[in-house]
Design an enzyme around this catalytic site. Sequence first.
Site, short mmCIF file in Angstrom:
data_model
loop_
_atom_site.label_atom_id
_atom_site.label_comp_id
_atom_site.label_asym_id
_atom_site.label_seq_id
_atom_site.Cartn_x
_atom_site.Cartn_y
_atom_site.Cartn_z
N GLU A 129 12.66 25.67 -45.54
CA GLU A 129 12.26 25.61 -44.13
C GLU A 129 13.40 26.07 -43.23
O GLU A 129 14.58 25.84 -43.52
CB GLU A 129 11.83 24.18 -43.78
CG GLU A 129 10.62 23.76 -44.60
CD GLU A 129 10.03 22.41 -44.25
OE1 GLU A 129 8.99 22.08 -44.81
OE2 GLU A 129 10.61 21.68 -43.40
N CYS B 102 22.11 12.11 -49.96
CA CYS B 102 22.42 11.18 -48.87
C CYS B 102 21.20 10.30 -48.63
O CYS B 102 20.06 10.80 -48.61
CB CYS B 102 22.79 11.94 -47.60
SG CYS B 102 24.27 12.95 -47.82
N CYS C 62 18.73 19.59 -52.28
CA CYS C 62 20.16 19.27 -52.21
C CYS C 62 20.48 18.22 -53.27
O CYS C 62 19.72 17.26 -53.45
CB CYS C 62 20.51 18.72 -50.83
SG CYS C 62 22.29 18.43 -50.61
N CYS D 164 18.26 27.14 -37.20
CA CYS D 164 18.80 26.23 -38.21
C CYS D 164 18.37 26.77 -39.58
O CYS D 164 17.17 26.88 -39.86
CB CYS D 164 18.22 24.84 -37.93
SG CYS D 164 18.74 23.61 -39.11
N CYS E 178 18.50 11.11 -45.81
CA CYS E 178 18.08 12.51 -45.63
C CYS E 178 16.91 12.83 -46.53
O CYS E 178 16.98 12.67 -47.74
CB CYS E 178 19.27 13.43 -45.95
SG CYS E 178 18.83 15.17 -46.04
N GLU F 135 23.41 21.85 -49.08
CA GLU F 135 24.82 21.72 -48.71
C GLU F 135 25.44 23.13 -48.81
O GLU F 135 25.66 23.64 -49.92
CB GLU F 135 25.52 20.73 -49.67
CG GLU F 135 27.03 20.73 -49.59
CD GLU F 135 27.59 20.60 -48.16
OE1 GLU F 135 27.26 19.64 -47.47
OE2 GLU F 135 28.36 21.51 -47.77
N CYS G 87 16.36 17.27 -37.60
CA CYS G 87 17.43 17.14 -38.59
C CYS G 87 17.02 16.19 -39.70
O CYS G 87 16.58 15.08 -39.43
CB CYS G 87 18.66 16.48 -37.98
SG CYS G 87 19.65 17.53 -37.00
N1 SAH Z 1 24.26 19.39 -46.02
C1 SAH Z 1 24.85 19.63 -44.76
C2 SAH Z 1 23.95 20.40 -43.82
C3 SAH Z 1 22.50 20.05 -43.81
S1 SAH Z 1 22.06 18.50 -43.14
C4 SAH Z 1 25.32 18.34 -44.15
O1 SAH Z 1 24.98 17.28 -44.66
O2 SAH Z 1 26.07 18.42 -43.18
C5 SAH Z 1 22.26 18.78 -41.38
C6 SAH Z 1 22.55 17.52 -40.59
O3 SAH Z 1 21.40 16.68 -40.50
C7 SAH Z 1 23.64 16.67 -41.20
O4 SAH Z 1 24.54 16.19 -40.23
C8 SAH Z 1 22.85 15.52 -41.77
O5 SAH Z 1 23.64 14.40 -42.00
C9 SAH Z 1 21.79 15.34 -40.73
N2 SAH Z 1 20.65 14.53 -41.20
C10 SAH Z 1 20.18 14.43 -42.46
N3 SAH Z 1 19.11 13.60 -42.49
C11 SAH Z 1 18.90 13.17 -41.24
C12 SAH Z 1 17.92 12.32 -40.63
N4 SAH Z 1 16.93 11.78 -41.34
N5 SAH Z 1 18.01 12.10 -39.30
C13 SAH Z 1 18.98 12.70 -38.55
N6 SAH Z 1 19.92 13.53 -39.07
C14 SAH Z 1 19.88 13.76 -40.40
FE1 SF4 Z 2 22.35 17.25 -48.66
FE2 SF4 Z 2 23.19 17.32 -46.11
FE3 SF4 Z 2 20.92 16.03 -46.79
FE4 SF4 Z 2 23.29 15.03 -47.54
S1 SF4 Z 2 22.52 15.28 -45.41
S2 SF4 Z 2 21.46 15.22 -48.83
S3 SF4 Z 2 24.42 16.89 -47.95
S4 SF4 Z 2 21.28 18.20 -46.93
#
Ligand code: SAH
Ligand code: SF4
Length: 385
Positions: free
Chosen positions: A105, A129, A125, A118, A132, A180, A353
Amino acid sequence: MESIWVRGPTEFIMTKTNLFDLNYAALSAFLKAMGEPAFRAKQLFQWMHQRGVVDFNAMSDMSKRLRERLSETAELTLCTIDSEHIATDGTYKWVMRLSDGNCIESVYIPEDDRGTLCVSSQVGCVLNCSFCSTGQRGFSRNLTVAEIIGQVWIAVRRLSEANGEHDRRITNVVMMGMGEPLLNFEAVVSAMDIMMDDNAYGISKRRVTLSTSGVVPMMQRLREISDVALAVSLHAPNDALRNILVPLNRKYPLAELMQTCRDYFKVHGKRRVTFEYVMLDNVNDKPEHARQLVDLIGDMNCMVNLIPFNPFPETIYKRSKRDRIDAFWRTLEAAGITCVTRKTRGDDIDAACGQLVGDVQDRTTRSQSIEQRQIKLKEQLDAFR
Ligand code: SAH
Ligand code: SF4
């Protein structure tokens, strides 16, 4: 860079080089190997990325012979749009289908003074996390350069078709979609080269941002070869909490990560790192967390983006209450740290995000379902609180 002959089931078949996989330097080398003069790379790059032409025969200022030779050895292949969603606030989300059936996406966010795309870097990934949605659904593979830059190519075309040439432009790119980016280093760096190339998309290096959850060795490599803007997903001011939210912290704990951020900006002196901090209700949003964060980053040239958590179906987390976010913001500002609370965009189409999920053929060997993992997570958090 040359086409390779590989043995197929019954005969030798030739694999063609996808020119969308090549940055300017690589395309120049490819054409040089064909005996072509240096200016061809500029011509071809402009045809592909600026004029959006994916048929060699339509490249009218190149000789017929060259077009034929290119057709024999090279191809211009991009992903396709599986579906397009437009939110009430004007945010676009595209689900793009890849040649192997996976989907990724990409999201476009229009604002008064800018338009931000974006972009995804991986199918899923591995980093898992806990807040996420992408991370919770597993991982399939890295994207190729063509699949990364293809997201930009398609977005440029769709936006101009939908809105007219000048209405909705891409001024900024953030590598904040699925995946990532630093775990797909070479392809991401090449694709960012193309984004910033004046013969392609010409986006200023200050307007291309790579977001990482803190892959320390790769941050060090990035510092050496690229000067794009850096965002670091921090999310917690101490190791115990960050270990739960961002499991990668167990490998690269905060002390190492912070030192790497300081070193990064010794080199790129005038710029500052952006720290992202997702606001999770009653998890990382308390006054003591704000104070710890000030202690951790207060002496750095940095800014903080507070991101209200965006929920997804299985999650146990909730978005922080407005007054908690405001209080957190005030503590940081009072300590002299520039702090912005990110507006949530594209809510009604799950484009915010952390909500990007695509259609990932998970290849990890996770033994527990998302639901089981959420139960375990709740136990960890309860023990921690
Ligand atoms: N993997 C990289 C980039 C992709 S995630 C990273 O983790 O930085 C992009 C951003 O969205 C990151 O800051 C991540 O922590 C944030 N993010 C992930 N899940 C989220 C959620 N459910 N609500 C708000 N931000 C989130
Ligand atoms: Fe991967 Fe970024 Fe999501 Fe963490 S927040 S699982 S590094 S995409």
